[in-house]
Design an enzyme around this catalytic site. Sequence first.
Site, mmCIF file in Angstrom:
data_model
loop_
_atom_site.group_PDB
_atom_site.id
_atom_site.type_symbol
_atom_site.label_atom_id
_atom_site.label_comp_id
_atom_site.label_asym_id
_atom_site.label_seq_id
_atom_site.Cartn_x
_atom_site.Cartn_y
_atom_site.Cartn_z
ATOM 1 N N ILE A 30 -26.357 91.794 -46.431
ATOM 2 C CA ILE A 30 -27.225 91.954 -47.608
ATOM 3 C C ILE A 30 -28.283 93.039 -47.364
ATOM 4 O O ILE A 30 -28.519 93.889 -48.231
ATOM 5 C CB ILE A 30 -27.860 90.598 -47.981
ATOM 6 C CG1 ILE A 30 -26.757 89.645 -48.500
ATOM 7 C CG2 ILE A 30 -28.971 90.777 -49.020
ATOM 8 C CD1 ILE A 30 -27.180 88.200 -48.695
ATOM 9 N N ASP A 49 -34.172 96.432 -37.742
ATOM 10 C CA ASP A 49 -33.196 95.412 -37.341
ATOM 11 C C ASP A 49 -33.248 95.231 -35.834
ATOM 12 O O ASP A 49 -33.538 96.177 -35.098
ATOM 13 C CB ASP A 49 -31.783 95.843 -37.769
ATOM 14 C CG ASP A 49 -30.817 94.670 -37.869
ATOM 15 O OD1 ASP A 49 -30.425 94.331 -39.001
ATOM 16 O OD2 ASP A 49 -30.466 94.093 -36.814
ATOM 17 N N ASP A 66 -37.566 93.154 -33.642
ATOM 18 C CA ASP A 66 -37.303 91.718 -33.725
ATOM 19 C C ASP A 66 -38.401 91.132 -34.609
ATOM 20 O O ASP A 66 -39.581 91.180 -34.258
ATOM 21 C CB ASP A 66 -37.347 91.110 -32.314
ATOM 22 C CG ASP A 66 -37.050 89.614 -32.326
ATOM 23 O OD1 ASP A 66 -37.198 88.967 -33.396
ATOM 24 O OD2 ASP A 66 -36.686 89.089 -31.260
ATOM 25 N N SER A 146 -32.322 81.429 -50.142
ATOM 26 C CA SER A 146 -30.923 80.965 -50.227
ATOM 27 C C SER A 146 -30.839 79.773 -51.173
ATOM 28 O O SER A 146 -31.807 78.999 -51.291
ATOM 29 C CB SER A 146 -30.438 80.517 -48.842
ATOM 30 O OG SER A 146 -29.181 79.886 -48.952
ATOM 31 N N TYR A 158 -31.878 75.425 -41.206
ATOM 32 C CA TYR A 158 -31.738 76.612 -42.075
ATOM 33 C C TYR A 158 -32.236 76.305 -43.480
ATOM 34 O O TYR A 158 -32.999 77.078 -44.073
ATOM 35 C CB TYR A 158 -30.268 77.022 -42.091
ATOM 36 C CG TYR A 158 -29.941 78.182 -43.005
ATOM 37 C CD1 TYR A 158 -30.216 79.494 -42.613
ATOM 38 C CD2 TYR A 158 -29.340 77.978 -44.247
ATOM 39 C CE1 TYR A 158 -29.903 80.568 -43.437
ATOM 40 C CE2 TYR A 158 -29.024 79.043 -45.074
ATOM 41 C CZ TYR A 158 -29.315 80.335 -44.663
ATOM 42 O OH TYR A 158 -29.003 81.394 -45.487
HETATM 43 P P1 NAI Z 1 -25.777 89.368 -41.480
HETATM 44 O O1 NAI Z 1 -25.641 88.693 -40.155
HETATM 45 O O2 NAI Z 1 -24.625 90.132 -42.011
HETATM 46 O O3 NAI Z 1 -27.072 90.325 -41.440
HETATM 47 C C1 NAI Z 1 -28.291 89.860 -40.906
HETATM 48 C C2 NAI Z 1 -28.993 90.982 -40.165
HETATM 49 O O4 NAI Z 1 -30.237 90.460 -39.707
HETATM 50 C C3 NAI Z 1 -28.230 91.499 -38.937
HETATM 51 O O5 NAI Z 1 -28.143 92.909 -38.955
HETATM 52 C C4 NAI Z 1 -29.066 91.005 -37.757
HETATM 53 O O6 NAI Z 1 -29.031 91.890 -36.622
HETATM 54 C C5 NAI Z 1 -30.457 90.935 -38.379
HETATM 55 N N1 NAI Z 1 -31.334 90.024 -37.643
HETATM 56 C C6 NAI Z 1 -31.071 88.741 -37.251
HETATM 57 N N2 NAI Z 1 -32.106 88.256 -36.564
HETATM 58 C C7 NAI Z 1 -33.045 89.241 -36.506
HETATM 59 C C8 NAI Z 1 -34.330 89.338 -35.922
HETATM 60 N N3 NAI Z 1 -34.865 88.338 -35.201
HETATM 61 N N4 NAI Z 1 -35.021 90.492 -36.081
HETATM 62 C C9 NAI Z 1 -34.495 91.530 -36.772
HETATM 63 N N5 NAI Z 1 -33.268 91.506 -37.318
HETATM 64 C C10 NAI Z 1 -32.553 90.370 -37.198
HETATM 65 O O7 NAI Z 1 -26.222 88.231 -42.506
HETATM 66 P P2 NAI Z 1 -26.294 88.205 -44.112
HETATM 67 O O8 NAI Z 1 -25.260 87.262 -44.561
HETATM 68 O O9 NAI Z 1 -26.360 89.566 -44.653
HETATM 69 O O10 NAI Z 1 -27.689 87.488 -44.308
HETATM 70 C C11 NAI Z 1 -28.869 88.204 -44.691
HETATM 71 C C12 NAI Z 1 -29.870 87.211 -45.251
HETATM 72 O O11 NAI Z 1 -29.308 86.625 -46.420
HETATM 73 C C13 NAI Z 1 -30.191 86.058 -44.307
HETATM 74 O O12 NAI Z 1 -31.553 85.729 -44.432
HETATM 75 C C14 NAI Z 1 -29.336 84.924 -44.826
HETATM 76 O O13 NAI Z 1 -29.884 83.686 -44.552
HETATM 77 C C15 NAI Z 1 -29.391 85.212 -46.330
HETATM 78 N N6 NAI Z 1 -28.322 84.587 -47.084
HETATM 79 C C16 NAI Z 1 -27.014 84.921 -46.872
HETATM 80 C C17 NAI Z 1 -26.014 84.303 -47.610
HETATM 81 C C18 NAI Z 1 -24.567 84.620 -47.427
HETATM 82 O O14 NAI Z 1 -23.724 83.923 -48.037
HETATM 83 N N7 NAI Z 1 -24.200 85.644 -46.657
HETATM 84 C C19 NAI Z 1 -26.335 83.280 -48.623
HETATM 85 C C20 NAI Z 1 -27.748 83.024 -48.779
HETATM 86 C C21 NAI Z 1 -28.692 83.670 -48.037
#
Ligand code: NAI
Length: 264
Positions: A30, A49, A66, A146, A158
Site C-alpha cells: 500500500i 522504510d 524504523d 484496517s 493487530y
Molecule cells: P507490506 O508488507 O507489503 O508493506 C509494509 C511495508 O512497511 C514494508 O515495506 C515494510 O518494510 C515496512 N515496515 C514494516 N515495519 C516497519 C518499521 N518498523 N519501520 C519502517 N517500515 C516498516 O504490507 P501492506 O499489506 O502493504 O500493509 C501496509 C499497511 O496497510 C499496514 O499498516 C497494514 O496493516 C495495512 N493494511 C493492509 C491490509 C492488506 O490486506 N494488505 C488490510 C488492512 C490494512
Amino acid sequence: MEEKPEQLSNGTELKRALGAVAVTGASSGIGEAVATALSRAGVTVIGLDRDPPNRPPPGGTSMALDVTDEAEVELTIAAAEARFGPIGGLVNAAGILGKVHPPERLRLTDWQREINVDLTGTYIVSRAVGVRMAQRASGAIVNVASIAGMTSAPTHAYSAAKAGVISLTRSLARAWGRQGVRVNAVSPGFTRTPALDKGVSAGVLNASAMAEATALGRLLDASEIADAVVWLLGPGSRGVTGVNLPVDGGFLAGVTWPAYAAPA
Ligand code: NAI
C-alpha cells in the site's frame, strides 16, 4: 496567462497544496502504491522504510527509517526537510500484519511488536511531522488503519493496534485542527500486497473466502487504497478531518449476510 483553478490538473493542485509528502512503508504494498500515485501526480515523495527500495520514487528520495525508533525519526524528518523543504503531507503506511493465535497462546513479545510498529510507530512519526506542520499552520496526515480495527479478528494485538490508530487519528485531528492540520485514516479491506500474499501462501488467509466476504466479491488492489489516500491528502477533502474511511470493497456492508438464509 495565469491558470484558473478549474484549469489546474489534480496533480498541480496536489503539488501546490502539499509540497513534499513523506510516505512510511513506501517500499512495498500500500505504501509503495501511494508513493507511485503521488510521484505520477508530480509530488515530491520522501519514501521512508525499514528496507528502502532499490529505486527511489521519481523526483523524490527514499531513506532508511524504523518508525519505532524515536530518535531516528526526529533526525530523519529534520534531514528530509533540510533537503526537500517543508513536508506538507504524511502517509503512515508502515506496518506488519498480525499473527493469528488463540489469546492464551499469543506471546507478549508478539503483542508488543505489533503494537509497537502499527500503533506506536504511527504516533512517533505523526508527532515528529505533525508538530512541524502545526507550526507552519498547514498539513495533511493520513494513517493506514484496517477493517480489523473496526470489527473483530483472531489477530488480537493487530486489531487492538489498528483500533488505536483510528482513535489516535481523531485525537490528533482535534489537537492540530485549529492550526490547519488535518488528520484522517483509511481502513483497507483485504488488499493484494506482498504481506497478504505471504499470509495466503502460508495458509493463514483464504483468498476466496476473503473475496466472497465483500460486496464487490473480490480482493482490492493497492492502487485503490492509494486513490483514497491521495484524495484525503489533497484539497478536494479540505473540510474533512478526524474520519476513518473504510476502503474495503463493501466488506463491512456484508458482515451480517452470512447469518441469514439470504438469496445468493
Ligand atoms: P507490506 O508488507 O507489503 O508493506 C509494509 C511495508 O512497511 C514494508 O515495506 C515494510 O518494510 C515496512 N515496515 C514494516 N515495519 C516497519 C518499521 N518498523 N519501520 C519502517 N517500515 C516498516 O504490507 P501492506 O499489506 O502493504 O500493509 C501496509 C499497511 O496497510 C499496514 O499498516 C497494514 O496493516 C495495512 N493494511 C493492509 C491490509 C492488506 O490486506 N494488505 C488490510 C488492512 C490494512
